[in-house]
Design a protein around this motif. Structure first.
Motif, PDB file in Angstrom:
ATOM      1  N   SER A 187      -8.934   7.942   2.192  1.00 32.39           N
ATOM      2  CA  SER A 187      -9.036   7.201   1.268  1.00 32.39           C
ATOM      3  C   SER A 187     -10.148   6.138   1.330  1.00 32.39           C
ATOM      4  O   SER A 187     -10.809   5.710   0.202  1.00 32.39           O
ATOM      5  N   LEU A 188     -10.220   5.520   2.473  1.00 34.49           N
ATOM      6  CA  LEU A 188     -11.313   4.650   2.797  1.00 34.49           C
ATOM      7  C   LEU A 188     -12.789   5.169   2.294  1.00 34.49           C
ATOM      8  O   LEU A 188     -13.431   4.715   1.355  1.00 34.49           O
ATOM      9  N   GLN A 246     -13.221   6.042  -1.538  1.00 33.94           N
ATOM     10  CA  GLN A 246     -13.486   4.743  -2.362  1.00 33.94           C
ATOM     11  C   GLN A 246     -14.928   4.497  -2.085  1.00 33.94           C
ATOM     12  O   GLN A 246     -15.641   4.220  -3.105  1.00 33.94           O
ATOM     13  N   THR A 304      -0.928   2.666  -6.895  1.00 34.96           N
ATOM     14  CA  THR A 304      -2.313   2.616  -7.793  1.00 34.96           C
ATOM     15  C   THR A 304      -1.863   2.465  -8.931  1.00 34.96           C
ATOM     16  O   THR A 304      -2.749   2.022  -9.971  1.00 34.96           O
ATOM     17  N   LEU A 330      -2.703  -1.351  -6.632  1.00 33.50           N
ATOM     18  CA  LEU A 330      -3.582  -1.364  -5.614  1.00 33.50           C
ATOM     19  C   LEU A 330      -4.738  -0.430  -5.681  1.00 33.50           C
ATOM     20  O   LEU A 330      -4.767   0.728  -6.691  1.00 33.50           O
ATOM     21  N   SER A 331      -5.909  -0.725  -5.303  1.00 31.20           N
ATOM     22  CA  SER A 331      -7.155   0.426  -5.133  1.00 31.20           C
ATOM     23  C   SER A 331      -6.810   1.415  -4.276  1.00 31.20           C
ATOM     24  O   SER A 331      -5.768   1.622  -3.626  1.00 31.20           O
ATOM     25  N   THR A 332      -7.539   2.754  -4.542  1.00 32.56           N
ATOM     26  CA  THR A 332      -7.265   3.894  -3.751  1.00 32.56           C
ATOM     27  C   THR A 332      -7.486   3.451  -2.274  1.00 32.56           C
ATOM     28  O   THR A 332      -6.644   4.133  -1.423  1.00 32.56           O
ATOM     29  N   ALA A 333      -8.442   2.670  -1.950  1.00 33.83           N
ATOM     30  CA  ALA A 333      -8.661   2.328  -0.389  1.00 33.83           C
ATOM     31  C   ALA A 333      -7.448   1.515   0.110  1.00 33.83           C
ATOM     32  O   ALA A 333      -7.001   1.745   1.114  1.00 33.83           O
ATOM     33  N   SER A 334      -6.983   0.434  -0.683  1.00 35.99           N
ATOM     34  CA  SER A 334      -5.770  -0.246  -0.152  1.00 35.99           C
ATOM     35  C   SER A 334      -4.460   0.472  -0.343  1.00 35.99           C
ATOM     36  O   SER A 334      -3.763   0.491   0.805  1.00 35.99           O
ATOM     37  N   ALA A 335      -4.340   1.409  -1.001  1.00 39.69           N
ATOM     38  CA  ALA A 335      -3.207   2.168  -1.073  1.00 39.69           C
ATOM     39  C   ALA A 335      -3.464   3.363   0.326  1.00 39.69           C
ATOM     40  O   ALA A 335      -2.451   3.518   0.939  1.00 39.69           O
ATOM     41  N   LEU A 343      -4.376   2.711   3.058  1.00 34.26           N
ATOM     42  CA  LEU A 343      -3.893   1.891   4.257  1.00 34.26           C
ATOM     43  C   LEU A 343      -2.767   1.744   4.507  1.00 34.26           C
ATOM     44  O   LEU A 343      -2.142   1.587   5.653  1.00 34.26           O
TER      45      LEU A 343
END
Length: 418
Positions: A181-182, A185, A266, A273-278, A280
């Motif tokens: 995901s990180l 993004q 998301t 949440l953003s894709t990166a935050s989700a 995590l």
């Protein structure tokens, strides 16, 4: 009292007997080192290849935007990945009892890498689904290696050795969600698939190189015959049937929740949440890596039955927390800890029992993992439409049904066998 010489030992009356040849130095320590290195490489290979099965799940939002569809409309890609893995298990995993595992691991790693490269240039969802299906069908390397680990492990440490490989598998799942995901993004979902292709080929070839030479008698590999023998194998072993049902229920509950979680996190409400935050959020999966060695030790000490019961209790406790987590982030976090702990404990215990249930561990492992992934893929396929029609409550209902079916089905098999 001196020990008498063997009756066929040569006797000389004129010359002194030659001095005995010094005993060779002990080789136990190098063997242990070799086994430790082999186990570490197999665990790493398991992590990298298992990540491919869950690579698309945290990227569904990015894939949907790229192809101009709704997130729920792209959700079936995650089910295709699990279906492909189940197909690969049926076709390739039984060959672990007959084929040259070195060659098989190398070929499958190359095929999986090529399919992941094809996914990076997919022009639409159907082409992406086809590439993911092939890649995940070839990503069965872990299930070729688990029987090898079980065969080489001392009986009193078999649970711990199997746990090390299973921990690698779940570490790969965590990495797919968090790192995928990180990176998605930052660089886009296609770059994630390309990076995974490179890792799959590199680690797969390294594993093929380091695997021990086969010492089994060479036999012709007949995949269709091996597949046809699986129903008979299941009929002949109540223990194997029960393990399949138990893990199918646990994996179905986990898969339904985990593959649709990104849609909840998301969405505009309640978390946004953003894709990166989700992604995590996948760090909670590290609970699995911590639970694996503990589960292996408990199995070796107390037996698998108690560990399986504990696994179901943990999974059942997670369900109301996930339901509440539809609006409360803390409950979602707590539910993630419990479901991962339950899934990992059940996986190690059930797979250990499945491997010991018959005289053909690779075939038994195939039946076991196929059953688990059928449970996971079915629950994932139902969770997408359930989320679209009834929201997060519908997903939680699918998970609860999977737990109930797995426990009741395995209990019925146990009663019948008694």
């Amino acid at each position: 009292m001196s020990t008498p010489a063997p009756i066929d030992a040569p006797v000389s009356t004129d010359t002194p007997a030659p001095a005995p040849t010094p005993a060779p130095a002990p080789v136990a320590a190098p063997a242990r080192t070799s086994n430790a290195v082999l186990l570490a490489v197999i665990s790493l290979c398991t992590a990298v290849t298992a990540a491919n099965i869950y690579l698309a799940a945290p990227l569904l939002g990015l894939i949907a935007r790229d192809f101009g569809v709704s997130p729920s409309g792209a959700g079936w890609i995650a089910s295709v990945a699990q279906l492909g893995y189940a197909i690969g298990l049926l076709v390739f995993a039984p060959l672990g009892d007959t084929a040259d595992r070195r060659r098989l691991v190398a070929v499958l790693s190359a095929v999986a890498g090529a399919a992941l490269v094809a996914a990076t240039v997919a022009p639409g969802l159907p082409a992406l689904a086809a590439a993911v299906l092939v890649a995940c069908a070839a990503t069965v390397v872990p299930q070729l290696l688990v029987p090898l680990v079980a065969e080489r492990a001392p009986a009193e440490r078999r649970g711990r050795h199997v746990a090390a490989v299973v921990a690698g598998l779940f570490t790969g799942i965590v990495a797919a969600r968090v790192l995928g995901s990180l990176a998605g993004q930052a660089y886009g979902w296609r770059a994630v698939f390309l990076g995974s292709a490179a890792l799959t080929v590199a680690i797969g070839l390294l594993t093929a190189l380091i695997l021990p030479a086969e010492t089994r008698p060479r036999r012709a590999s007949r995949p269709l015959k091996a597949i046809a023998a699986l129903p008979g194998l299941l009929r002949g072993s109540a223990e194997l049937r029960a393990a399949c049902l138990r893990q199918g229920g646990l994996f179905g509950a986990w898969s339904s929740l985990w593959t649709t979680l990104v849609l909840l996190l998301t969405a505009d409400e309640p978390f946004h949440l953003s894709t990166a935050s989700a992604g995590l959020f996948g760090l909670f999966g590290l609970v699995s890596t911590a639970v694996a060695p503990v589960s292996g030790s408990l199995i070796d000490r107390f037996g698998a039955s108690r560990v399986v019961t504990t696994a179901y209790v943990l999974a059942a406790v997670s369900l109301p927390l996930f339901w509440l987590g539809g609006h409360q982030l803390w409950a979602l976090c707590a539910g993630a800890v419990f479901i991962h702990a339950g899934l990992m404990a059940g996986q190690v215990a059930n797979q250990t029992r499945a491997l010991a249930s018959t005289g053909t561990p690779a075939a038994a492992n195939t039946a076991y993992v196929v059953a688990a992934f059928i449970g996971g893929a079915s629950a994932s396929a139902l969770a997408g439409p359930a989320h679209a029609h009834w929201g997060w409550n519908g997903v939680c209902a699918i998970a609860a049904a999977a737990i109930a079916i797995g426990w009741a089905g395995s209990a019925a098999v146990a009663r019948k066998s008694r």
